[in-house]
Design an enzyme around this catalytic site. Structure first.
Site, mmCIF file in Angstrom:
data_model
loop_
_atom_site.group_PDB
_atom_site.id
_atom_site.type_symbol
_atom_site.label_atom_id
_atom_site.label_comp_id
_atom_site.label_asym_id
_atom_site.label_seq_id
_atom_site.Cartn_x
_atom_site.Cartn_y
_atom_site.Cartn_z
ATOM 1 N N GLY A 214 50.001 53.071 40.702
ATOM 2 C CA GLY A 214 49.630 52.568 39.677
ATOM 3 C C GLY A 214 49.785 51.851 38.216
ATOM 4 C CB THR A 215 47.330 49.152 37.936
ATOM 5 O OG1 THR A 215 45.575 49.492 37.562
ATOM 6 C CG2 THR A 215 47.404 48.764 39.400
ATOM 7 C CB THR A 216 45.335 48.404 33.473
ATOM 8 O OG1 THR A 216 45.290 47.834 34.682
ATOM 9 C CG2 THR A 216 45.715 47.550 32.597
#
Length: 262
Positions: A43-45
């Site tokens: 998962g990123t931002t």
């Protein structure tokens, strides 16, 4: 119901460690090569913004496996109790497990003690859980959350960020992390001001996540065809509330019209 336990305190996490350690993922002896790590969904931002009535927390919906998209609809923002929420960046499976365990931790405390834990106590409990994940983090299985909530004693929204070893730091106004965190932070810094109402905070968050998606391949932008938009929640004295997809879609359309009319 769990019965016949040795641990009698109010921490669900400590209860598991003491009486049911087999229910906690064992990461002490992990050995993973770069190829295996790259195959794990990440998962990123994620971001958080304080405004006049509380705090907003959000994240994009994309998860990646190396250079591939593994999911377009992953959920990174979670309600943890009536007056708090968290967003998670890192290895998706561990992130989701930690968010669920933390929510259960707060529910367990409330049932045992008969009252909500104070806001800083919640933040400290999350730091302890991240510290417990240190062995996994050393093998690249990193979980980096943002925790927000409404502090009734101080009558304002608050933001705590964490490092991989469980270090806890408060941000007074805003924060963003993850692979697109730097780009999101730059946008928030440019647009942030006080006073700021909820509508203003939501618009800043949407533009920050859009800008991050334009620069960072691991951050998902608005997908009008599939109607996939960022997850956004607000936390105020009235509790946690989710910003609807319809509202986010309308604000994104306004943003895109404004950008392409320039």
């Amino acid at each position: 119901m769990i019965t016949n336990t040795h641990y009698q305190g109010a921490s669900f996490h400590e209860l598991l460690k003491t009486d049911f350690p087999y229910l906690i993922p064992n990461t002490q002896h992990l050995s993973m090569d770069d190829e295996t790590q790259a195959s794990l969904p990440m998962g990123t931002t994620i971001l958080a913004i304080c405004y006049d009535d509380g705090v907003l927390i959000g994240g994009d919906r994309r998860a990646v496996e190396g250079h591939r998209i593994s999911s377009r609809r992953i959920e990174k923002v979670y309600k943890t109790d009536q007056y708090s929420a968290m967003a998670v960046a890192g290895v998706a499976g561990l992130c989701i497990d930690m968010a669920k365990l933390f929510r259960t931790e707060l529910e367990h405390y409330e049932k045992i003690e008969g009252e909500l834990l104070m806001f800083e106590g919640k933040a400290n409990k999350l730091a302890h859980m991240i510290r417990h994940n240190l062995q996994a983090a050393l093998h690249g299985l990193v979980v980096v959350p943002i925790f927000v909530g409404y502090d009734h004693q101080q009558q304002r929204g608050r933001i705590f960020k964490y490092d991989v070893v469980g270090g806890m730091y408060e941000e007074d106004e805003h924060y963003a992390t993850g692979s697109g965190g730097k780009d999101a932070r730059n946008t928030i810094k440019k647009l942030y001001h006080r006073p700021l109402d909820e509508e203003g905070a939501v618009n800043i968050a949407i533009e920050a996540l859009y800008d991050a998606s334009e620069e960072d391949a691991a951050t998902g932008g608005p997908d009008a065809l599939r109607r996939i938009y960022p997850s956004l929640k607000t936390v105020t004295c009235d509790g946690v509330r989710e910003i609807t997809a319809d509202r986010i879609e309308a604000l994104f359309q306004s943003l895109l019209e404004r950008i392409y009319k320039k």
